[in-house]
Design a protein around this motif. Sequence first.
Motif, PDB file in Angstrom:
ATOM      1  N   ASP A   1       2.647  -2.657   8.825  1.00 53.83           N
ATOM      2  CA  ASP A   1       2.289  -1.362   8.839  1.00 53.83           C
ATOM      3  C   ASP A   1       3.354   0.151   9.061  1.00 53.83           C
ATOM      4  O   ASP A   1       3.427   0.455  10.384  1.00 53.83           O
ATOM      5  CB  ASP A   1       0.807  -0.690   9.942  1.00 53.83           C
ATOM      6  N   GLU A   2       3.802   0.053   7.969  1.00 55.46           N
ATOM      7  CA  GLU A   2       5.150   1.024   7.374  1.00 55.46           C
ATOM      8  C   GLU A   2       5.844   0.532   8.409  1.00 55.46           C
ATOM      9  O   GLU A   2       6.744   1.912   9.411  1.00 55.46           O
ATOM     10  CB  GLU A   2       4.571   2.955   8.084  1.00 55.46           C
TER      11      GLU A   2
ATOM     12  N   ILE B   1      -7.949   4.654  -3.855  1.00 53.66           N
ATOM     13  CA  ILE B   1      -7.190   4.016  -4.338  1.00 53.66           C
ATOM     14  C   ILE B   1      -6.755   4.584  -5.545  1.00 53.66           C
ATOM     15  O   ILE B   1      -7.745   4.538  -6.813  1.00 53.66           O
ATOM     16  CB  ILE B   1      -6.934   2.472  -4.436  1.00 53.66           C
TER      17      ILE B   1
ATOM     18  N   MET C   1      -2.093   4.611  -3.287  1.00 54.95           N
ATOM     19  CA  MET C   1      -3.173   5.561  -2.022  1.00 54.95           C
ATOM     20  C   MET C   1      -3.341   6.526  -1.514  1.00 54.95           C
ATOM     21  O   MET C   1      -1.865   7.431  -1.713  1.00 54.95           O
ATOM     22  CB  MET C   1      -3.306   4.498  -0.996  1.00 54.95           C
TER      23      MET C   1
ATOM     24  N   LYS D   1      -3.962   4.339   4.980  1.00 53.99           N
ATOM     25  CA  LYS D   1      -3.899   3.004   5.228  1.00 53.99           C
ATOM     26  C   LYS D   1      -3.722   2.484   6.667  1.00 53.99           C
ATOM     27  O   LYS D   1      -3.671   1.035   6.701  1.00 53.99           O
ATOM     28  CB  LYS D   1      -1.671   3.031   4.895  1.00 53.99           C
ATOM     29  N   THR D   2      -3.220   2.837   7.328  1.00 56.68           N
ATOM     30  CA  THR D   2      -3.640   2.571   8.965  1.00 56.68           C
ATOM     31  C   THR D   2      -4.874   2.000   9.078  1.00 56.68           C
ATOM     32  O   THR D   2      -4.929   0.840   9.335  1.00 56.68           O
ATOM     33  CB  THR D   2      -3.082   4.037   9.873  1.00 56.68           C
TER      34      THR D   2
ATOM     35  N   LEU E   1       0.646  -1.122   0.117  1.00 54.16           N
ATOM     36  CA  LEU E   1       0.000   0.441   0.288  1.00 54.16           C
ATOM     37  C   LEU E   1       1.052   0.994   0.056  1.00 54.16           C
ATOM     38  O   LEU E   1       1.862   1.300   0.942  1.00 54.16           O
ATOM     39  CB  LEU E   1      -0.931  -0.202   1.897  1.00 54.16           C
TER      40      LEU E   1
ATOM     41  N   PHE F   1      -5.530  -0.825   7.682  1.00 51.49           N
ATOM     42  CA  PHE F   1      -5.012  -2.148   8.542  1.00 51.49           C
ATOM     43  C   PHE F   1      -5.475  -2.919   9.902  1.00 51.49           C
ATOM     44  O   PHE F   1      -5.812  -4.012  10.034  1.00 51.49           O
ATOM     45  CB  PHE F   1      -3.948  -2.203   8.976  1.00 51.49           C
TER      46      PHE F   1
ATOM     47  N   SER G   1       2.714  -1.601   4.024  1.00 52.17           N
ATOM     48  CA  SER G   1       2.857  -0.259   3.685  1.00 52.17           C
ATOM     49  C   SER G   1       3.695   1.074   4.582  1.00 52.17           C
ATOM     50  O   SER G   1       4.121   0.405   4.845  1.00 52.17           O
ATOM     51  CB  SER G   1       1.027   0.532   4.804  1.00 52.17           C
ATOM     52  N   THR G   2       3.482   1.476   2.833  1.00 47.64           N
ATOM     53  CA  THR G   2       5.006   2.533   3.073  1.00 47.64           C
ATOM     54  C   THR G   2       4.853   3.899   2.887  1.00 47.64           C
ATOM     55  O   THR G   2       3.904   3.617   1.423  1.00 47.64           O
ATOM     56  CB  THR G   2       6.290   1.901   3.002  1.00 47.64           C
TER      57      THR G   2
END
Lengths: 301, 247, 368
Positions: free
Chosen positions: A157-158, A209, A204, A42-43, A34, A46, A188-189
């Motif tokens: 997540d990141e 999206i 995103m 993103k979070t 993501l 998740f 995700s990043t």
Amino acid sequence: MNAIEVKNLSKSYGKAAALKGINLEVSRGEIFGLIGPDGAGKTSLFRILTTLIYPNEGKASVEGLDVIDDYKKIRQIVGYMPGRFSLYQDLSVEENLTFFATVFNTTIEENYYLIKEIYKHLEPFKTRRAGKLSGGMKQKLALSCALIHKPKVLFLDEPTTGVDPVSRKEFWGMLKNLKKEGITILVSTPYMDEATLCDRIALMMNGEILKIDTPGEIINQFDKTLWKVHGKDMHRLLYDIREHEGINSCFAFGDSLHVTTRRRDMKPEELSSFLVGKGHSELTIETIEAGIEDCFMDLMK
Amino acid sequence: MGRFVIEAENLVKKFGDFTAVDNISFQVGEGEIFGFLGANGAGKTTAMRMLCGLSKPTSGRGRVAGFDIEKEPEKVKSSIGYMSQKFSLYNDLKVWENIRLFAGIYGIPKNEIEEKTDALLRRLNFEKEKETFVKALPLGWKQKLAFSVSIFHKPRVVFLDEPTGGVDPTTRRQFWELIYEAADSGITVFVTTHYMDEAEYCNRVSIMVDGRIDALDSPANLKIRFDGENMDEVFNHLAGTAKRKGD
Amino acid sequence: MKQFYAFVRKEINHILRDVRTMMILLAIPVIQIILFGFAISTEVRNADIAIYDPSNDAATQRIGELIEVSSYFNVYKYVKTPQEINNLFKRGEVSMVVVFSDQFREKLMHTGKAEIQIIADASDPNNATSLTNYLKGIIGSYQQELMREQKVPYQITSEMKLLYNPQMKGSYNFVPGVLGMILMLICAMMTSIAIVREKEMGTMEVLLVSPMKPLLIIIAKAVPYFLLSCINLTTVLLLSIFVLDVPVAGSLFWLITVSLVFIFVSLSLGLLVSTVTESQMTAMLISGMVFMLPVVLLSGMMFPVENMPFLLQMVSHIIPAKWYISAVKDIMIKGAGFEAISKELAILAGMIVVLLVVSFKKFKSRLE
């Protein structure tokens, strides 16, 4: 069966919409990225998938299990690494790992082969308090704790945010190794350069999206002419290029400028003569293939 | 007043046995954009805190904006601007309230505040957002605003601690365009970042490893010296030699 | 089950490694007991008073002697005229003036009644009350003397009755209060903070996304504080008995039982707080303001509840500490047994049930 399925998912916090009707599917064994800045949602995505919060609308499932009805079963088979470091700062590396192994009804030895490559970096510090590790080490420990019970799906997540580039590279290397074990990874990043390390990605922004595909396909679908421009006075070059009416966008990219044109058939000479007229010298204009960042910026508009 | 806006001379900072900053020296000139890179734990934050007058050096000397960082830290603090990723503006105040607050803190005369505020908002295309609460702003806008506020009082030097973390790529670049404008107007910019492409936007870059400065030069020269195509490769080459990985 | 033990072990580690907090939690009861037992005393000593004695006969002189000998009083001055009295008070030179009526002894012998006027500086009401009571005690002694000598019931009424604590030792009042406060502090406040800390730090997220039952998490958090409370209970009792000479007149078994029940009430309170707060700061404020403060003010530890307005008395009924402190006093000082404290036990047990039911209802196995 897909490892993850998301249908029309929406989530709001009061008036602020974090996710606006998201759809995506992740196949088993995929590394799915993501990609997007803070605030993309993103979070929130998740947290819904790991059954920590409810969506407002839509459905989501992990390994065929619904996130609302079957949440207890999902919690047995997933591994989760939330945004900031969420392990026990005053317990040692070893103690953290043992604790999470026990919580997941397993032992360190049972799945040691999974974390061996990662743990060898941590081993010299195994009695050190987790709070006293560097950022890169903390991430490795968090990953180990998320893996220790051999989850079917890993949610990261990141994991590389705020970590130096060297550790970031190492981390992605470890993820590639995990693929061999058949673990699905949703990661995700905000770093665009990490996008190419995934099998497929979703770009995103602001809860929506922009595009889902393999990095290669996204780049293929970039439909503008892209030039890499360099000159003596880079700073002034940026503003002067923007003055040309044939130019769509011009942004700094490291030591050069990335320029997109309005017409696909515009020739570099049209730009260079314009710039020479403005007093620029040592100009080089090179047609290049777009990177993920170029695609993202183009889709953002 | 020397020619340099920032001068560090053999700065050392120890915490007990641990030497966080191990004898660093450099000078930064007026209007320069100086990039301060290094892995986590390399000592960047500690060094920056000393330069901002927030932490006393164990030994060595430093001058910022003409003031001694050890003997005149309060004067240093009032002559610089500062912005970090973690804190920049107050979320529960409106845009114009934040500007007014910081203008007051920096000592801008009352009769100038309104006019300067309008100019700032115009430059950022933010006029419509004057009454918006900062917490409702997207991150990128917040950071741009925070930067403008940090240089509102035209300090001689502004310190930026990872200002573009988590911001989308377009806004990131717009942010750097603001940095260029500031540098053009004579403000010296001291910035730390994890984005290697941003290192290229700096006039000179220093790379800290294990508390020491292992390299200090323009990006172009560093790429030649370390045989790298971009700053990413240069950094990998140097940081890969770090011993202090677990800290 | 193994998960539960692993969790309890982790919690104990957290506490042990937070040395500062642990020291504070173990030291507070010791310090309080010592402070209240020795240093602080609501007793008054050597209060400066004056006597106005127009009679100057055998009776008044005898009473005067008794007053002078008493360690509570210091006869600052024998006043010659009534006018001086006002000045003495205005200048703050005395806290009380004893005024005998004239022809005191004659009146006493012939009519069987005599009057003493006690004028006290009531700007410190507690002080004034104590002093008045001491004086009444002295007058009562004199009455007894007379009775023995003359065998005639003379009336100088004394309204004080001091049972079980004739020396009016402050410690008897404070030990139960300290117990109530410290157990409430550890169990309610610390437990709720520990649970909320997990939420604040983000580790709760990781724990929720695991097979571990969320309820077990909470209970495991309470266990170390339960153990800590037991340690403190023992410490306080030992200190009281051996250092302060406050004995346990009644059954040790019931004392421990009611203490354990109270510990569970406090733990349940801590649990409830943790389900409704998101930050440690809030948990601390709620515990402090809503629990500790009422315990100190309304439980009867410092001020007698009977003296409070009706509304506050009603409020004090819902404070668990009130019932606990009253039960402890009954056992320790009056030597009472089960029957005397059965009411308190029942109420406290009922509170546990109510609190747990509400907590479980409010408990969320998700983040929101």
